[in-house]
Design an enzyme around this catalytic site. Structure first.
Site, PDB file in Angstrom:
ATOM      1  N   HIS A 162      18.214  17.943  79.461  1.00 47.23           N
ATOM      2  CA  HIS A 162      19.677  17.991  79.425  1.00 47.23           C
ATOM      3  C   HIS A 162      20.144  19.269  80.100  1.00 47.23           C
ATOM      4  CE1 HIS A 162      23.780  17.775  77.912  1.00 47.23           C
ATOM      5  NE2 HIS A 162      23.524  16.505  77.728  1.00 47.23           N
ATOM      6  N   ASP A 194      20.140   9.427  75.209  1.00 54.26           N
ATOM      7  CA  ASP A 194      19.782   8.098  75.709  1.00 54.26           C
ATOM      8  C   ASP A 194      18.417   7.613  75.231  1.00 54.26           C
ATOM      9  OD1 ASP A 194      22.105   7.553  77.271  1.00 54.26           O
ATOM     10  OD2 ASP A 194      21.470   9.198  78.547  1.00 54.26           O
TER      11      ASP A 194
HETATM   12  C1  LIG Z   1      19.598  15.366  82.423  1.00 53.92           C
HETATM   13  C2  LIG Z   1      19.126  15.976  83.731  1.00 53.92           C
HETATM   14  C3  LIG Z   1      19.800  15.235  84.895  1.00 53.92           C
HETATM   15  C4  LIG Z   1      19.545  17.448  83.755  1.00 53.92           C
HETATM   16  O1  LIG Z   1      19.274  17.918  85.026  1.00 53.92           O
HETATM   17  P1  LIG Z   1      19.312  19.459  85.440  1.00 53.92           P
HETATM   18  O2  LIG Z   1      20.024  20.253  84.418  1.00 53.92           O
HETATM   19  O3  LIG Z   1      19.820  19.502  86.828  1.00 53.92           O
HETATM   20  O4  LIG Z   1      17.803  19.895  85.355  1.00 53.92           O
HETATM   21  P2  LIG Z   1      16.833  20.032  86.590  1.00 53.92           P
HETATM   22  O5  LIG Z   1      16.875  18.770  87.392  1.00 53.92           O
HETATM   23  O6  LIG Z   1      17.179  21.303  87.296  1.00 53.92           O
HETATM   24  O7  LIG Z   1      15.443  20.153  85.876  1.00 53.92           O
HETATM   25  C5  LIG Z   1      14.829  21.372  85.480  1.00 53.92           C
HETATM   26  C6  LIG Z   1      13.322  21.194  85.511  1.00 53.92           C
HETATM   27  O8  LIG Z   1      12.935  20.272  84.483  1.00 53.92           O
HETATM   28  C7  LIG Z   1      12.326  19.111  85.063  1.00 53.92           C
HETATM   29  N1  LIG Z   1      12.903  17.945  84.374  1.00 53.92           N
HETATM   30  C8  LIG Z   1      14.165  17.776  83.971  1.00 53.92           C
HETATM   31  N2  LIG Z   1      14.300  16.607  83.356  1.00 53.92           N
HETATM   32  C9  LIG Z   1      13.078  16.030  83.387  1.00 53.92           C
HETATM   33  C10 LIG Z   1      12.594  14.804  82.904  1.00 53.92           C
HETATM   34  N3  LIG Z   1      13.382  13.947  82.259  1.00 53.92           N
HETATM   35  N4  LIG Z   1      11.287  14.506  83.107  1.00 53.92           N
HETATM   36  C11 LIG Z   1      10.471  15.360  83.739  1.00 53.92           C
HETATM   37  N5  LIG Z   1      10.883  16.563  84.219  1.00 53.92           N
HETATM   38  C12 LIG Z   1      12.180  16.872  84.047  1.00 53.92           C
HETATM   39  C13 LIG Z   1      12.742  19.096  86.534  1.00 53.92           C
HETATM   40  O9  LIG Z   1      11.806  18.434  87.326  1.00 53.92           O
HETATM   41  C14 LIG Z   1      12.814  20.574  86.824  1.00 53.92           C
HETATM   42  O10 LIG Z   1      11.515  21.054  87.041  1.00 53.92           O
HETATM   43  P3  LIG Z   1      11.229  22.183  88.157  1.00 53.92           P
HETATM   44  O11 LIG Z   1      11.984  23.397  87.683  1.00 53.92           O
HETATM   45  O12 LIG Z   1       9.753  22.350  88.125  1.00 53.92           O
HETATM   46  O13 LIG Z   1      11.768  21.640  89.449  1.00 53.92           O
HETATM   47  C15 LIG Z   1      17.574  15.879  83.843  1.00 53.92           C
HETATM   48  O14 LIG Z   1      16.982  16.482  82.721  1.00 53.92           O
HETATM   49  C16 LIG Z   1      17.085  14.443  84.024  1.00 53.92           C
HETATM   50  O15 LIG Z   1      17.040  13.957  85.144  1.00 53.92           O
HETATM   51  N6  LIG Z   1      16.738  13.750  82.890  1.00 53.92           N
HETATM   52  C17 LIG Z   1      16.354  12.360  82.968  1.00 53.92           C
HETATM   53  C18 LIG Z   1      17.584  11.484  83.060  1.00 53.92           C
HETATM   54  C19 LIG Z   1      18.322  11.414  81.755  1.00 53.92           C
HETATM   55  O16 LIG Z   1      17.734  11.201  80.707  1.00 53.92           O
HETATM   56  N7  LIG Z   1      19.638  11.558  81.842  1.00 53.92           N
HETATM   57  C20 LIG Z   1      20.529  11.482  80.692  1.00 53.92           C
HETATM   58  C21 LIG Z   1      21.154  12.801  80.410  1.00 53.92           C
HETATM   59  S1  LIG Z   1      22.031  12.786  78.883  1.00 53.92           S
END
Ligand SMILES: CC(C)(COP(=O)(O)OP(=O)(O)OC[C@H]1O[C@@H](n2cnc3c(N)ncnc32)[C@H](O)[C@@H]1OP(=O)(O)O)[C@@H](O)C(=O)NCCC(=O)NCCS
Length: 372
Positions: free
Chosen positions: A258, A315
């Site tokens: 998140h 979710d």
């Molecule tokens: C929610 C979300 C979009 C937040 O994104 P964000 O704040 O931009 O976080 P980032 O994309 O910068 O991720 C930070 C790190 O954690 C990792 N990460 C984040 N969510 C992850 C996940 N669900 N599975 C595996 N790795 C994940 C990223 O690969 C990144 O790693 P890195 O630093 O080695 O590149 C992200 O956690 C995600 O894509 N989750 C899955 C989708 C989801 O469940 N969405 C519903 C949100 S309520």
């Protein structure tokens, strides 16, 4: 101009008194009330709280629920439009077009006064479940069912979906699902809603922007993806292998992580409890055990070995609850929208009340060609 926060991470874009998140301690409040304390209330009361800022007293709640129940029906034209949707149109897309269609028939469409916005907001909150349930039945070759005049919001939705009243536990889970989905500060879809309103566009257009944003798999669409993942994993024993294969392919585990919470999402805790409760009641714990095994594998492989602060988000266990409620994955995001519409309406009203157009800047990194 130089200090770019990609994805607007940690940027404070505006003030709100609708909800508060403490991402370190895992706290979520609607209008100052902890989400745990709101979970026993009817959705209508929470909706009133979000929109009006205070919990309703008994008379106010009765009047508000009465207004919502009076607006539940959708006209035959809207149902006809859904029948005409090409085969395979997803529920979120049908809902988005239905909102657009409804706007043409709304007598207050171009009136953006507070009174008109409250009337339009009530219509949207009341009609979302009816649209989604009608579309579900149409896509299953069944006739839509008219809303029940007196059932609560969640129970009425399940009644319109199935044609029979749900059990007490199912009704409670549905009500709570809509409450937990109702509001979450400046998430991507709510931001879209506020950007649209900030141009003094109307509520229906803003809600369409919200639906379009909620749909994506990094936002509300993650719930659908989690349901598909549970089905693909199929048994708790396969969870570890599945998570390892996602990591090897550089893919994300949906339902984890998140932008704001760096600890357990407080909504996920409640959903986990509910998922266990309905699994036990059904005497079939398979979906719950698959989810728990995925959570354990993520904890081991990504949190402990790679140091990433990944916990289940809203979710993850909601998808498990939906499996037990027999909600098809393709409808998961539209159920999220049924809950979230109250938050969007509240944000529209807050934005109109103290508006300034939302218009950030971008740093230009393209070429400059010399003028001729
Ligand atoms: C929610 C979300 C979009 C937040 O994104 P964000 O704040 O931009 O976080 P980032 O994309 O910068 O991720 C930070 C790190 O954690 C990792 N990460 C984040 N969510 C992850 C996940 N669900 N599975 C595996 N790795 C994940 C990223 O690969 C990144 O790693 P890195 O630093 O080695 O590149 C992200 O956690 C995600 O894509 N989750 C899955 C989708 C989801 O469940 N969405 C519903 C949100 S309520």
């Amino acid at each position: 101009m130089e200090d770019i926060k990609k994805g607007l991470e940690s940027v404070i874009a505006l003030e709100t008194s609708i909800s508060y998140i403490d991402g370190i301690n895992g706290i979520l409040e609607y209008r100052g009330y902890n989400i745990n304390d709101l979970s026993e209330m009817p959705y209508d009361a929470v909706s009133y709280l979000l929109i009006h800022g205070e919990l309703p007293d008994e008379d106010e709640l009765e009047a508000f629920s009465g207004q919502l129940r009076a607006e539940r029906e959708i006209d035959e034209d809207t149902i006809e439009f859904m029948r005409m949707c090409p085969y395979g149109v997803e529920a979120m897309d049908a809902l988005r077009t239905a909102v657009s269609y409804l706007s043409h028939h709304d007598p207050d469409m171009s009136d953006c006064s507070l009174d008109a916005n409250l009337r339009k907001g009530i219509r949207l909150i009341a009609k979302f479940p009816t649209i989604v349930a009608a579309y579900y039945r149409i896509t299953n070759g069944q006739e839509p069912i008219a809303p029940h005049p007196s059932l609560p919001h969640g129970a009425n939705f399940l009644y319109m979906l199935r044609g029979e009243e749900p059990s007490e536990l199912e009704a409670r889970l549905m009500e709570l699902d809509f409450i937990l989905s109702a509001e979450h500060e400046l998430n991507a879809s709510t931001f879209s809603v506020r950007v649209a309103v900030s141009t003094l566009s109307d509520i229906h257009s803003a809600v369409i922007a919200g639906l379009s944003t909620l749909k994506g798999p990094l936002h509300g669409g993650a719930r659908l993806a989690v349901m598909r993942m549970l089905e693909e994993v199929g048994s708790p024993e396969r969870a570890e292998e599945y998570v390892l294969s996602l990591i090897a392919e550089g893919q994300r585990v949906m339902g984890f992580g998140h932008r704001v919470y760096k600890t357990y999402d407080p909504r996920a805790r409640i959903y986990k409890r509910l998922a266990r409760e309905i699994a036990d009641e059904r005497g079939d714990t398979r979906w719950f055990r698959i989810a728990e095994s995925i959570e354990e594998a993520v904890q081991r492989e990504l949190v402990e070995k790679q140091g990433k602060p990944l916990c289940p988000n809203v979710d993850f266990y909601s998808a498990v609850v939906y499996k037990y409620l027999h909600i098809p994955p393709e409808f998961a995001t539209s159920l999220f929208a049924i809950g979230r519409i109250s938050g969007w309406v509240a944000h529209c009203i807050e934005q109109y009340a103290d508006n300034r157009v939302i218009r950030p800047r971008a740093k230009y990194v393209g070429k400059h060609h010399p003028s001729r």
